[in-house]
Design a protein around this motif. Structure first.
Motif, PDB file in Angstrom:
ATOM      1  N   LYS A 179      43.506  39.494  44.599  1.00 49.39           N
ATOM      2  CA  LYS A 179      42.396  39.698  43.665  1.00 49.39           C
ATOM      3  C   LYS A 179      42.916  39.557  42.249  1.00 49.39           C
ATOM      4  CE  LYS A 179      39.393  42.621  46.408  1.00 49.39           C
ATOM      5  NZ  LYS A 179      38.651  43.890  46.439  1.00 49.39           N
ATOM      6  N   SER A 180      42.033  39.186  41.359  1.00 46.50           N
ATOM      7  CA  SER A 180      42.401  38.923  39.977  1.00 46.50           C
ATOM      8  C   SER A 180      42.654  40.204  39.189  1.00 46.50           C
ATOM      9  CB  SER A 180      41.281  38.137  39.303  1.00 46.50           C
ATOM     10  OG  SER A 180      41.544  37.976  37.938  1.00 46.50           O
ATOM     11  N   GLY A 181      43.523  40.099  38.193  1.00 45.21           N
ATOM     12  CA  GLY A 181      43.778  41.204  37.291  1.00 45.21           C
ATOM     13  C   GLY A 181      42.782  41.264  36.149  1.00 45.21           C
ATOM     14  N   ILE A 182      41.903  40.268  36.067  1.00 44.38           N
ATOM     15  CA  ILE A 182      40.887  40.243  35.018  1.00 44.38           C
ATOM     16  C   ILE A 182      39.946  41.434  35.201  1.00 44.38           C
ATOM     17  CG2 ILE A 182      38.882  38.971  34.109  1.00 44.38           C
ATOM     18  CD1 ILE A 182      40.346  36.402  34.869  1.00 44.38           C
ATOM     19  N   ASP A 183      39.571  42.064  34.109  1.00 48.91           N
ATOM     20  CA  ASP A 183      38.663  43.212  34.090  1.00 48.91           C
ATOM     21  C   ASP A 183      39.273  44.434  34.771  1.00 48.91           C
ATOM     22  OD1 ASP A 183      36.319  44.215  33.043  1.00 48.91           O
ATOM     23  OD2 ASP A 183      35.192  43.926  34.904  1.00 48.91           O
ATOM     24  N   ARG A 184      40.600  44.529  34.756  1.00 45.71           N
ATOM     25  CA  ARG A 184      41.311  45.709  35.256  1.00 45.71           C
ATOM     26  C   ARG A 184      41.940  46.414  34.064  1.00 45.71           C
ATOM     27  NH1 ARG A 184      39.307  45.935  40.399  1.00 45.71           N
ATOM     28  NH2 ARG A 184      39.344  43.839  41.222  1.00 45.71           N
ATOM     29  N   SER A 185      42.406  47.623  34.279  1.00 46.64           N
ATOM     30  CA  SER A 185      43.028  48.368  33.185  1.00 46.64           C
ATOM     31  C   SER A 185      44.335  47.693  32.776  1.00 46.64           C
ATOM     32  CB  SER A 185      43.297  49.807  33.609  1.00 46.64           C
ATOM     33  OG  SER A 185      44.325  49.850  34.567  1.00 46.64           O
ATOM     34  N   LEU A 186      44.746  47.941  31.552  1.00 46.99           N
ATOM     35  CA  LEU A 186      45.987  47.360  31.034  1.00 46.99           C
ATOM     36  C   LEU A 186      47.174  47.793  31.894  1.00 46.99           C
ATOM     37  CD1 LEU A 186      47.326  45.672  28.850  1.00 46.99           C
ATOM     38  CD2 LEU A 186      47.553  47.755  27.493  1.00 46.99           C
ATOM     39  N   ARG A 187      47.144  49.018  32.364  1.00 45.24           N
ATOM     40  CA  ARG A 187      48.230  49.535  33.208  1.00 45.24           C
ATOM     41  C   ARG A 187      48.360  48.734  34.503  1.00 45.24           C
ATOM     42  NH1 ARG A 187      49.329  55.868  34.308  1.00 45.24           N
ATOM     43  NH2 ARG A 187      51.079  55.626  35.703  1.00 45.24           N
ATOM     44  N   GLN A 188      47.224  48.395  35.135  1.00 46.70           N
ATOM     45  CA  GLN A 188      47.255  47.617  36.369  1.00 46.70           C
ATOM     46  C   GLN A 188      47.735  46.190  36.096  1.00 46.70           C
ATOM     47  OE1 GLN A 188      43.416  47.932  38.235  1.00 46.70           O
ATOM     48  NE2 GLN A 188      43.676  50.106  38.662  1.00 46.70           N
ATOM     49  N   LYS A 189      47.313  45.612  34.972  1.00 43.78           N
ATOM     50  CA  LYS A 189      47.755  44.259  34.611  1.00 43.78           C
ATOM     51  C   LYS A 189      49.265  44.222  34.416  1.00 43.78           C
ATOM     52  CE  LYS A 189      43.487  42.875  32.315  1.00 43.78           C
ATOM     53  NZ  LYS A 189      42.867  42.464  31.061  1.00 43.78           N
ATOM     54  N   LYS A 190      49.794  45.225  33.707  1.00 42.53           N
ATOM     55  CA  LYS A 190      51.234  45.275  33.454  1.00 42.53           C
ATOM     56  C   LYS A 190      52.016  45.520  34.743  1.00 42.53           C
ATOM     57  CE  LYS A 190      51.339  46.419  28.592  1.00 42.53           C
ATOM     58  NZ  LYS A 190      51.962  47.265  27.566  1.00 42.53           N
ATOM     59  N   ALA A 196      54.933  43.218  36.227  1.00 39.78           N
ATOM     60  CA  ALA A 196      56.228  43.819  36.555  1.00 39.78           C
ATOM     61  C   ALA A 196      56.645  43.487  37.987  1.00 39.78           C
ATOM     62  CB  ALA A 196      56.162  45.322  36.360  1.00 39.78           C
ATOM     63  N   LEU A 197      55.676  43.305  38.860  1.00 38.50           N
ATOM     64  CA  LEU A 197      55.972  42.914  40.241  1.00 38.50           C
ATOM     65  C   LEU A 197      56.248  41.418  40.356  1.00 38.50           C
ATOM     66  CD1 LEU A 197      53.312  45.032  42.169  1.00 38.50           C
ATOM     67  CD2 LEU A 197      55.791  45.296  42.286  1.00 38.50           C
ATOM     68  N   GLY A 198      56.005  40.672  39.281  1.00 43.25           N
ATOM     69  CA  GLY A 198      56.254  39.235  39.289  1.00 43.25           C
ATOM     70  C   GLY A 198      55.050  38.414  39.703  1.00 43.25           C
ATOM     71  N   LEU A 199      53.879  39.023  39.690  1.00 43.81           N
ATOM     72  CA  LEU A 199      52.647  38.331  40.085  1.00 43.81           C
ATOM     73  C   LEU A 199      51.852  37.988  38.834  1.00 43.81           C
ATOM     74  CD1 LEU A 199      51.713  40.709  43.017  1.00 43.81           C
ATOM     75  CD2 LEU A 199      52.893  38.527  43.176  1.00 43.81           C
ATOM     76  N   ARG A 200      51.730  36.717  38.531  1.00 44.26           N
ATOM     77  CA  ARG A 200      51.049  36.292  37.313  1.00 44.26           C
ATOM     78  C   ARG A 200      49.761  35.518  37.583  1.00 44.26           C
ATOM     79  NH1 ARG A 200      54.787  37.680  33.728  1.00 44.26           N
ATOM     80  NH2 ARG A 200      56.962  37.527  34.314  1.00 44.26           N
ATOM     81  N   LYS A 201      49.610  34.970  38.787  1.00 47.30           N
ATOM     82  CA  LYS A 201      48.429  34.181  39.124  1.00 47.30           C
ATOM     83  C   LYS A 201      47.909  34.594  40.495  1.00 47.30           C
ATOM     84  CE  LYS A 201      49.912  30.015  36.697  1.00 47.30           C
ATOM     85  NZ  LYS A 201      50.179  28.592  36.831  1.00 47.30           N
ATOM     86  N   MET A 202      46.686  34.216  40.763  1.00 47.21           N
ATOM     87  CA  MET A 202      46.097  34.454  42.072  1.00 47.21           C
ATOM     88  C   MET A 202      46.913  33.739  43.141  1.00 47.21           C
ATOM     89  SD  MET A 202      43.338  36.325  42.231  1.00 47.21           S
ATOM     90  CE  MET A 202      42.621  35.690  43.719  1.00 47.21           C
ATOM     91  N   HIS A 203      47.047  34.347  44.287  1.00 50.28           N
ATOM     92  CA  HIS A 203      47.758  33.814  45.456  1.00 50.28           C
ATOM     93  C   HIS A 203      49.247  33.612  45.203  1.00 50.28           C
ATOM     94  CE1 HIS A 203      43.808  33.422  47.193  1.00 50.28           C
ATOM     95  NE2 HIS A 203      43.431  32.690  46.167  1.00 50.28           N
ATOM     96  N   ALA A 204      49.764  34.242  44.153  1.00 51.89           N
ATOM     97  CA  ALA A 204      51.206  34.208  43.902  1.00 51.89           C
ATOM     98  C   ALA A 204      51.886  35.080  44.951  1.00 51.89           C
ATOM     99  CB  ALA A 204      51.509  34.731  42.508  1.00 51.89           C
ATOM    100  N   VAL A 205      53.054  34.636  45.419  1.00 48.83           N
ATOM    101  CA  VAL A 205      53.792  35.366  46.442  1.00 48.83           C
ATOM    102  C   VAL A 205      55.173  35.711  45.903  1.00 48.83           C
ATOM    103  CG1 VAL A 205      54.746  35.259  48.766  1.00 48.83           C
ATOM    104  CG2 VAL A 205      52.566  34.135  48.269  1.00 48.83           C
ATOM    105  N   LYS A 206      55.603  36.941  46.144  1.00 50.49           N
ATOM    106  CA  LYS A 206      56.908  37.381  45.680  1.00 50.49           C
ATOM    107  C   LYS A 206      57.544  38.233  46.774  1.00 50.49           C
ATOM    108  CE  LYS A 206      59.476  37.616  41.911  1.00 50.49           C
ATOM    109  NZ  LYS A 206      59.866  36.552  41.069  1.00 50.49           N
TER     110      LYS A 206
END
Length: 59
Positions: free
Chosen positions: A9-20, A24-34
């Protein structure tokens, strides 16, 4: 323990804490895998954004 994290799910319209936390987990785009080591710190971050990611345990 190695953990495979996929952003489903997208980080858009989420709190700044969740986006960060996603960054920090290395996920920057949708369907990114780490793949990361399952330390207590990483597992805590995954728990905070569990509604945005899919987690699979490897080995």
């Amino acid at each position: 323990m190695i953990v495979k994290i996929t952003q489903v799910k997208s980080g858009i319209d989420r709190s700044l804490r969740q986006k960060k936390t996603l960054v920090a987990l290395g996920l920057r785009k949708m369907h990114a895998v780490k793949e990361v080591e399952g330390t207590p710190q990483i597992l805590g971050m995954i728990k905070k954004v569990s509604h945005l990611v899919k987690v699979e345990e490897l080995a």
